[in-house]
Design a protein around this motif. Structure first.
Motif, PDB file in Angstrom:
ATOM      1  N   ALA A   1     -10.343  -2.638  20.216  1.00  0.00           N
ATOM      2  CA  ALA A   1     -10.401  -1.405  19.423  1.00  0.00           C
ATOM      3  C   ALA A   1      -9.017  -0.892  19.096  1.00  0.00           C
ATOM      4  N   PHE A   2      -8.109  -0.944  20.073  1.00  0.00           N
ATOM      5  CA  PHE A   2      -6.729  -0.499  19.843  1.00  0.00           C
ATOM      6  C   PHE A   2      -6.045  -1.362  18.801  1.00  0.00           C
ATOM      7  N   SER A   3      -6.288  -2.682  18.896  1.00  0.00           N
ATOM      8  CA  SER A   3      -5.677  -3.606  17.944  1.00  0.00           C
ATOM      9  C   SER A   3      -6.119  -3.292  16.528  1.00  0.00           C
ATOM     10  N   LEU A   4      -7.423  -3.021  16.365  1.00  0.00           N
ATOM     11  CA  LEU A   4      -7.925  -2.701  15.034  1.00  0.00           C
ATOM     12  C   LEU A   4      -7.339  -1.396  14.530  1.00  0.00           C
ATOM     13  N   GLN A   5      -7.176  -0.447  15.437  1.00  0.00           N
ATOM     14  CA  GLN A   5      -6.626   0.849  15.062  1.00  0.00           C
ATOM     15  C   GLN A   5      -5.161   0.741  14.660  1.00  0.00           C
ATOM     16  N   ALA A   6      -4.418  -0.129  15.347  1.00  0.00           N
ATOM     17  CA  ALA A   6      -2.989  -0.254  15.096  1.00  0.00           C
ATOM     18  C   ALA A   6      -2.702  -1.023  13.816  1.00  0.00           C
ATOM     19  N   GLN A   7      -3.632  -1.852  13.375  1.00  0.00           N
ATOM     20  CA  GLN A   7      -3.376  -2.693  12.204  1.00  0.00           C
ATOM     21  C   GLN A   7      -3.328  -1.859  10.927  1.00  0.00           C
ATOM     22  N   PHE A   8      -2.400  -2.222  10.042  1.00  0.00           N
ATOM     23  CA  PHE A   8      -2.360  -1.583   8.728  1.00  0.00           C
ATOM     24  C   PHE A   8      -2.101  -2.647   7.676  1.00  0.00           C
ATOM     25  N   THR A   9      -2.271  -2.263   6.436  1.00  0.00           N
ATOM     26  CA  THR A   9      -2.179  -3.213   5.321  1.00  0.00           C
ATOM     27  C   THR A   9      -1.071  -2.799   4.360  1.00  0.00           C
ATOM     28  N   VAL A  10      -0.330  -3.787   3.888  1.00  0.00           N
ATOM     29  CA  VAL A  10       0.683  -3.585   2.849  1.00  0.00           C
ATOM     30  C   VAL A  10       0.166  -4.234   1.570  1.00  0.00           C
ATOM     31  N   THR A  11       0.008  -3.431   0.530  1.00  0.00           N
ATOM     32  CA  THR A  11      -0.499  -3.937  -0.742  1.00  0.00           C
ATOM     33  C   THR A  11       0.547  -3.731  -1.828  1.00  0.00           C
ATOM     34  N   VAL A  12       0.898  -4.814  -2.518  1.00  0.00           N
ATOM     35  CA  VAL A  12       1.880  -4.763  -3.604  1.00  0.00           C
ATOM     36  C   VAL A  12       1.207  -5.248  -4.883  1.00  0.00           C
ATOM     37  N   GLN A  13       1.196  -4.394  -5.895  1.00  0.00           N
ATOM     38  CA  GLN A  13       0.602  -4.742  -7.185  1.00  0.00           C
ATOM     39  C   GLN A  13       1.715  -4.984  -8.215  1.00  0.00           C
ATOM     40  N   ALA A  14       1.463  -5.942  -9.120  1.00  0.00           N
ATOM     41  CA  ALA A  14       2.434  -6.246 -10.178  1.00  0.00           C
ATOM     42  C   ALA A  14       1.696  -6.502 -11.478  1.00  0.00           C
ATOM     43  N   PRO A  15       2.362  -6.333 -12.621  1.00  0.00           N
ATOM     44  CA  PRO A  15       1.717  -6.635 -13.906  1.00  0.00           C
ATOM     45  C   PRO A  15       1.406  -8.123 -14.023  1.00  0.00           C
ATOM     46  N   ALA A  16       0.503  -8.447 -14.906  1.00  0.00           N
ATOM     47  CA  ALA A  16       0.065  -9.839 -15.078  1.00  0.00           C
ATOM     48  C   ALA A  16       1.215 -10.751 -15.492  1.00  0.00           C
ATOM     49  N   GLU A  17       2.210 -10.192 -16.198  1.00  0.00           N
ATOM     50  CA  GLU A  17       3.314 -11.044 -16.678  1.00  0.00           C
ATOM     51  C   GLU A  17       4.318 -11.406 -15.581  1.00  0.00           C
TER      52      GLU A  17
END
Length: 430
Positions: free
Chosen positions: A13-29
Motif C-alpha cells: 500500500a505504501f509503495s502504491l501511495q509513493a508512486q507518481f507519474t511523469v507525463t510529457v506531451q509533444a505535438p505530432a511533428e
C-alpha cells in the motif's frame, strides 16, 4: 505467517501511495521516439528509465518517494526539459518548432508555481533595476508614473512564502537559495562558513536532489578565501564524516570542483582520501573514482565506438592504428578551441609523418556548426552531438574544452597536456 502477510500488504500500500507519474506531451511533428527520465544526485543526473513515444506522449512511472529536480532528455534531438517533483503526478506539455523545444507548459500545480516564481525572480533581477532608473523621469501623479510605481512595488515584494506542508520542495529550495546563494548585500543576512557547514550537515535528503549542493560548496570555499582551502575542506569533512553517504557525495563534488578549476593539489589530496576509504562506497563517489581511474597516467584509455566518424573507416578508437594518438575533446562553440586547434592544424602534416594520429571528439550539439568546423580539420572527427550530455563527459572525466590526452600504440595514456603548446612541446614541434 499472518503477521508477514499483513506487513506485506502495508508495504504494498505504501509503495502504491509513493508512486507518481511523469507525463510529457509533444505535438505530432516532434520526431523523437525515445525519452530518458533523470533524477539528480548533487550535480549528477541519474538515469531512472527510458520510454518510447505513444500517441505523442511519454509516460514514466516513478516507483518510490522522490522530491527534487528531474529532467526528461530526448537523445535523438538533444532536447531536454527540467521540472521538479514533490512526489505527486507531473504533467508537462511541449511547444516545438523545427524539432526543438520552444516553450514548456507546466500543467501540474507544483511546477506551475515553481515556473511562475522563477520567472518572477528573473524579472526582479533583470527588470527592476531598469524600472528604478526610469522612475526618476516620471512623476507619481501621472498615469505612467502610477503604473510604474505599482509594477516596482510588485517586483520588489518579498511575499514569496510557500506553505511547506503543501509544497515542501519549493519551500526548501526558495528558503535555502535565498539564504546561501542570493548574494544579499544586507549584513544581517550574511552567512558564515559555520552556517554553511551546519546546513550541509543538518539538511534533509532534498539537499542532494535540489541542485543547490555544488553552488553552496563553491560558496563555502569562497567564503574561506584562498588562504586555507584544505583547512576549510577538512573542517567540513570532519563534521560530515566521509564514511557517511552525504560525506561521500560532498567529497565527490569537491573532487570534481577542484578538477574543474584546475586546483590539482587539492584534487590529488582528496582523490587519494577517497581511494583509501575502507567503507562501502556510494554510487556518487564510485562514479567519480571510476572516471578518474579511466584517465590516470598509464591507464588504458577506454575505447570509443565511433558514431559517424569523418576522415576514417575505423569503427572505434582502438581500430585506429598509429604509433601515438592525440585525443582532443573540443566544441565548435569553445573560444579556447578556436585559438588552439588551428595551431594543431599547422603541425598536422609533421605529426602525420611521424605516424601520430589526431582524434577529435566533439561536445557539440548543433550538427551544422560541427560539420562546418570539421571541414577544416583533416584528422579523425566524431561527435555524439549531445553536448555535455555526451557519454564522453563521465567516461573520460571531461570538465572543460579543449581537453587533451596522448596515447601510445597500445592506447595507454602517456601524457595529459594542459594546452596545445604542451602537445607540440611533447612531440618537439613547438
Amino acid at each position: 505467517m499472518k503477521k508477514i502477510y499483513i506487513l506485506s500488504a502495508v508495504l504494498a500500500a505504501f509503495s502504491l501511495q509513493a508512486q507518481f507519474t511523469v507525463t510529457v506531451q509533444a505535438p505530432a511533428e516532434f520526431k523523437d521516439k525515445d525519452a530518458i527520465l533523470y533524477t539528480l544526485n548533487g550535480s549528477k543526473d541519474i538515469i531512472v528509465t527510458k520510454e518510447q513515444n505513444k500517441n505523442n506522449t511519454w509516460t514514466f512511472k516513478y516507483p518510490s518517494h522522490y522530491m527534487g529536480m528531474m529532467k526528461v532528455y530526448f537523445p535523438d534531438s538533444n532536447n531536454a526539459v527540467s521540472f521538479i517533483s514533490e512526489n505527486k503526478n507531473i504533467s508537462v506539455k511541449l511547444d516545438v518548432q523545427n524539432n526543438k523545444i520552444k516553450d514548456v507548459a507546466y500543467l501540474d500545480e507544483a511546477n506551475d508555481l515553481m515556473s511562475r516564481q522563477q520567472e518572477g525572480s528573473q524579472k526582479k533581477e533583470l527588470i527592476l533595476p531598469a524600472l528604478a532608473q526610469i522612475k526618476e523621469y516620471y512623476k507619481d501623479n501621472t498615469d505612467f508614473g502610477k503604473a510604474l510605481k505599482i509594477e516596482i512595488e510588485r517586483l520588489s515584494g518579498t511575499n514569496n512564502t510557500i506553505d511547506a506542508s503543501k509544497h515542501p520542495f519549493i519551500s526548501y529550495y526558495n528558503t535555502n537559495y535565498s539564504k546561501f546563494l542570493s548574494n544579499s548585500t544586507d549584513p544581517a543576512k550574511k552567512v558564515t562558513p559555520d552556517d554553511i557547514v551546519n546546513f550541509l550537515d543538518k539538511s534533509n535528503d532534498m539537499l542532494e536532489s535540489s541542485s543547490l549542493l555544488r553552488p553552496v560548496l563553491v560558496s563555502y570555499l569562497n567564503s574561506g578565501g584562498n588562504t586555507n582551502v584544505a583547512g576549510s575542506v577538512d573542517t567540513l569533512l570532519d563534521r560530515l564524516k566521509v564514511e557517511t553517504p552525504r560525506g561521500q557525495t560532498v567529497l565527490s563534488e569537491l573532487i570534481d570542483i577542484f578538477d574543474a578549476y584546475d586546483m590539482e593539489e587539492f584534487k590529488t589530496k582528496y582523490l587519494t582520501l577517497a581511494k583509501n576509504l575502507k567503507c562501502t562506497i556510494n554510487d556518487r563517489l564510485a562514479t567519480t573514482l571510476k572516471s578518474n581511474a579511466n584517465v590516470e597516467m598509464g591507464a588504458t584509455f577506454p575505447n570509443v565506438k565511433f558514431q559517424s566518424a569523418a576522415n576514417t573507416s575505423a569503427k572505434s578508437l582502438y581500430d585506429v592504428k598509429a604509433d601515438k594518438k592525440i585525443i582532443v575533446f573540443w566544441s565548435s562553440t569553445c573560444s579556447h578551441c578556436e585559438s588552439e586547434l588551428p595551431k594543431l592544424l599547422e603541425k598536422y602534416n609533421e605529426l602525420k609523418a611521424k605516424n601520430i594520429q589526431i582524434v577529435g571528439l566533439s561536445l557539440d550539439t548543433d550538427k551544422a556548426s560541427y560539420t562546418q568546423k570539421i571541414a577544416a580539420f583533416p584528422w579523425i572527427n566524431d561527435s555524439e552531438l549531445r553536448g555535455w550530455n555526451s557519454s564522453y563527459v563521465d567516461t573520460y572525466n571531461v570538465h572543460a574544452t579543449p581537453t587533451y590526452f596522448i596515447l601510445d600504440a597500445n592506447n595507454k595514456i602517456i601524457n595529459k597536456p594542459d594546452h596545445v603548446g604542451n602537445v607540440l612541446e611533447y612531440f618537439k614541434l613547438k
